[in-house]
Design a protein around this motif. Structure first.
Motif, PDB file in Angstrom:
ATOM      1  N   PHE A 118      23.030   4.346   0.713  1.00 16.21           N
ATOM      2  CA  PHE A 118      22.504   5.773  -0.034  1.00 16.21           C
ATOM      3  C   PHE A 118      23.671   6.884   0.205  1.00 16.21           C
ATOM      4  N   GLU A 119      24.062   6.891   1.373  1.00 20.61           N
ATOM      5  CA  GLU A 119      24.879   7.966   1.793  1.00 20.61           C
ATOM      6  C   GLU A 119      26.437   7.648   1.043  1.00 20.61           C
ATOM      7  N   SER A 120      26.725   6.549   1.001  1.00 21.70           N
ATOM      8  CA  SER A 120      27.851   6.021   0.201  1.00 21.70           C
ATOM      9  C   SER A 120      27.924   6.128  -0.964  1.00 21.70           C
ATOM     10  N   LYS A 121      26.738   6.003  -1.876  1.00 18.96           N
ATOM     11  CA  LYS A 121      26.550   6.101  -3.297  1.00 18.96           C
ATOM     12  C   LYS A 121      26.181   7.500  -3.712  1.00 18.96           C
ATOM     13  N   THR A 122      25.791   8.431  -3.094  1.00 14.45           N
ATOM     14  CA  THR A 122      25.307   9.650  -3.417  1.00 14.45           C
ATOM     15  C   THR A 122      26.186  10.687  -2.743  1.00 14.45           C
ATOM     16  N   GLN A 123      27.018  10.392  -1.999  1.00 22.12           N
ATOM     17  CA  GLN A 123      27.884  11.435  -1.109  1.00 22.12           C
ATOM     18  C   GLN A 123      27.206  12.471  -0.764  1.00 22.12           C
ATOM     19  N   ARG A 124      26.019  11.955   0.033  1.00 23.92           N
ATOM     20  CA  ARG A 124      24.846  13.042   0.549  1.00 23.92           C
ATOM     21  C   ARG A 124      24.694  12.497   1.855  1.00 23.92           C
ATOM     22  N   LYS A 125      24.412  13.468   3.016  1.00 24.04           N
ATOM     23  CA  LYS A 125      24.229  13.060   4.297  1.00 24.04           C
ATOM     24  C   LYS A 125      22.658  12.909   4.390  1.00 24.04           C
ATOM     25  N   ALA A 126      22.131  11.851   4.730  1.00 22.53           N
ATOM     26  CA  ALA A 126      20.812  11.463   4.757  1.00 22.53           C
ATOM     27  C   ALA A 126      20.173  11.089   6.028  1.00 22.53           C
ATOM     28  N   ASN A 127      21.067  10.416   6.991  1.00 20.76           N
ATOM     29  CA  ASN A 127      20.539   9.610   8.237  1.00 20.76           C
ATOM     30  C   ASN A 127      19.749  10.504   9.094  1.00 20.76           C
ATOM     31  N   THR A 128      20.387  11.933   9.425  1.00 23.53           N
ATOM     32  CA  THR A 128      19.647  12.673  10.445  1.00 23.53           C
ATOM     33  C   THR A 128      18.218  13.102   9.723  1.00 23.53           C
ATOM     34  N   THR A 165       0.993  -1.192  -0.081  1.00 29.04           N
ATOM     35  CA  THR A 165       0.121   0.093  -0.020  1.00 29.04           C
ATOM     36  C   THR A 165       0.650   1.220   0.071  1.00 29.04           C
ATOM     37  N   VAL A 166       0.415   2.173  -0.376  1.00 29.20           N
ATOM     38  CA  VAL A 166       0.906   3.544  -0.523  1.00 29.20           C
ATOM     39  C   VAL A 166       0.852   4.247   0.972  1.00 29.20           C
ATOM     40  N   CYS A 167       1.872   4.130   1.706  1.00 30.56           N
ATOM     41  CA  CYS A 167       1.829   4.706   3.039  1.00 30.56           C
ATOM     42  C   CYS A 167       3.462   4.781   3.647  1.00 30.56           C
ATOM     43  N   PHE A 168       3.135   5.749   4.596  1.00 26.22           N
ATOM     44  CA  PHE A 168       4.508   6.031   5.109  1.00 26.22           C
ATOM     45  C   PHE A 168       5.370   4.962   5.722  1.00 26.22           C
ATOM     46  N   LYS A 169       4.326   4.008   6.388  1.00 28.04           N
ATOM     47  CA  LYS A 169       4.842   2.815   7.046  1.00 28.04           C
ATOM     48  C   LYS A 169       5.774   1.989   6.175  1.00 28.04           C
ATOM     49  N   ASN A 170       5.221   1.537   5.150  1.00 29.23           N
ATOM     50  CA  ASN A 170       5.822   0.645   3.965  1.00 29.23           C
ATOM     51  C   ASN A 170       7.220   1.569   3.604  1.00 29.23           C
ATOM     52  N   LEU A 171       6.879   2.765   3.561  1.00 33.49           N
ATOM     53  CA  LEU A 171       8.200   3.617   2.936  1.00 33.49           C
ATOM     54  C   LEU A 171       9.431   3.398   4.079  1.00 33.49           C
ATOM     55  N   PHE A 172       8.968   3.849   5.370  1.00 31.10           N
ATOM     56  CA  PHE A 172      10.061   3.885   6.440  1.00 31.10           C
ATOM     57  C   PHE A 172      10.616   2.111   6.792  1.00 31.10           C
ATOM     58  N   ASP A 173       9.784   1.066   6.303  1.00 30.20           N
ATOM     59  CA  ASP A 173      10.265  -0.109   6.443  1.00 30.20           C
ATOM     60  C   ASP A 173      11.463  -0.395   5.435  1.00 30.20           C
ATOM     61  N   TYR A 174      11.415   0.368   4.120  1.00 28.35           N
ATOM     62  CA  TYR A 174      12.660   0.175   3.349  1.00 28.35           C
ATOM     63  C   TYR A 174      13.869   1.088   3.745  1.00 28.35           C
ATOM     64  N   LEU A 175      13.499   2.201   4.565  1.00 30.52           N
ATOM     65  CA  LEU A 175      14.682   2.980   4.993  1.00 30.52           C
ATOM     66  C   LEU A 175      15.212   2.506   6.238  1.00 30.52           C
ATOM     67  N   THR A 176      15.948   1.206   6.142  1.00 33.39           N
ATOM     68  CA  THR A 176      16.591   0.459   6.957  1.00 33.39           C
ATOM     69  C   THR A 176      18.157   1.217   7.060  1.00 33.39           C
ATOM     70  N   ASP A 177      18.887   0.848   8.163  1.00 37.52           N
ATOM     71  CA  ASP A 177      19.982   1.479   8.396  1.00 37.52           C
ATOM     72  C   ASP A 177      21.149   1.068   7.241  1.00 37.52           C
ATOM     73  N   ASP A 178      21.012  -0.125   6.800  1.00 41.60           N
ATOM     74  CA  ASP A 178      21.774  -0.687   5.736  1.00 41.60           C
ATOM     75  C   ASP A 178      21.502   0.336   4.451  1.00 41.60           C
ATOM     76  N   PHE A 179      20.331   0.556   4.117  1.00 40.50           N
ATOM     77  CA  PHE A 179      20.028   1.354   2.856  1.00 40.50           C
ATOM     78  C   PHE A 179      20.527   2.688   3.096  1.00 40.50           C
ATOM     79  N   ILE A 180      20.379   3.327   4.282  1.00 34.06           N
ATOM     80  CA  ILE A 180      20.785   4.914   4.515  1.00 34.06           C
ATOM     81  C   ILE A 180      22.290   4.838   4.295  1.00 34.06           C
ATOM     82  N   HIS A 181      23.076   3.632   4.925  1.00 33.65           N
ATOM     83  CA  HIS A 181      24.464   3.801   4.982  1.00 33.65           C
ATOM     84  C   HIS A 181      24.789   3.654   3.280  1.00 33.65           C
TER      85      HIS A 181
END
Length: 220
Positions: A105-115, A87-103
């Motif tokens: 993402f920051e590594s590949k884009t060279q942009r800070k995202a975690n905070t 479904t289109v919801c914030f919960k499912n979106l945040f489920d994808y945004l795991t610590d591994d994904f954020i790490h």
């Protein structure tokens, strides 16, 4: 090498789901703004009601406003659903945004995202457990379960609750848009021109009934 390729492929799949989720959430947010502006003007401008209050047209007027507000609530509640499905919801979106994904993402884009992501997650969690969400979900369930849409003193939610939720939702969404997609959506501009569309529509409706002119109410 094969493991690295497999990991990269998994990351790309997650990124695609995250970006698509943001696009869908943005579409819901835009529709909620459209519903809010289409509802707000005729519900607050007394000229419309005065022009039709002694006729049967007031019945259709009420049906229209109730249907618009119901659609407004439905658009918002889709964003805060928690069903364990695609479904289109914030919960499912945040489920994808795991610590591994954020790490990654920051590594590949060279942009800070975690905070920024954790800040958005925190605001979502505060809202998702709030009485405001609870009242609107109850109203949504009641509307779906019964044949009539009746916002009265017996309803748990009140007029204004959906507007409050939308105003708290848009910053969360644009925080994520800015962080993940590198852009923010022009929600203020969308609200401004859709307000103009609503005034134009209701102006035509009122002129056909009485020839009166609508004088826009300043809601700023």
């Amino acid at each position: 090498m094969l493991t690295a390729l497999k990991k990269n492929g998994h990351y790309n799949q997650l990124l695609k789901k995250v970006e698509q989720g943001l696009v869908w959430l943005d579409a819901n947010a835009r529709h909620a703004i459209e519903c809010q502006e289409t509802f707000a003007f005729p519900s607050k401008d007394t000229a419309i009601r005065k022009s039709i209050e002694v006729s049967n047209k007031v019945r259709c007027y009420k049906i229209c406003l109730d249907a618009i507000y119901f659609d407004f609530i439905m658009s918002l509640m889709r964003m805060y659903d928690s069903y364990e499905r695609d479904t289109v919801c914030f919960k499912n979106l945040f489920d994808y945004l795991t610590d591994d994904f954020i790490h990654d993402f920051e590594s590949k884009t060279q942009r800070k995202a975690n905070t920024a992501i954790q800040s958005a997650r925190h605001e979502f969690q505060k809202l998702n457990g709030s009485h405001l969400i609870g009242r609107l979900k109850t109203a949504r369930h009641n509307m779906l379960a019964h044949t009539s849409i009746n916002f009265n003193r017996n309803q748990v939610a009140r007029y204004g609750d959906a507007e409050k939720l939308l105003e708290r939702t848009l910053p969360i969404l644009n925080n994520l848009n800015s962080t993940i997609r590198g852009k923010v959506e022009p929600y203020d501009k969308i609200r401004k021109y859709w307000k103009g569309y609503a005034i134009e529509f209701w102006q035509i409706m009122l002129n056909k009934n009485s020839g009166q002119q609508i004088h826009p109410v300043d809601r700023e």
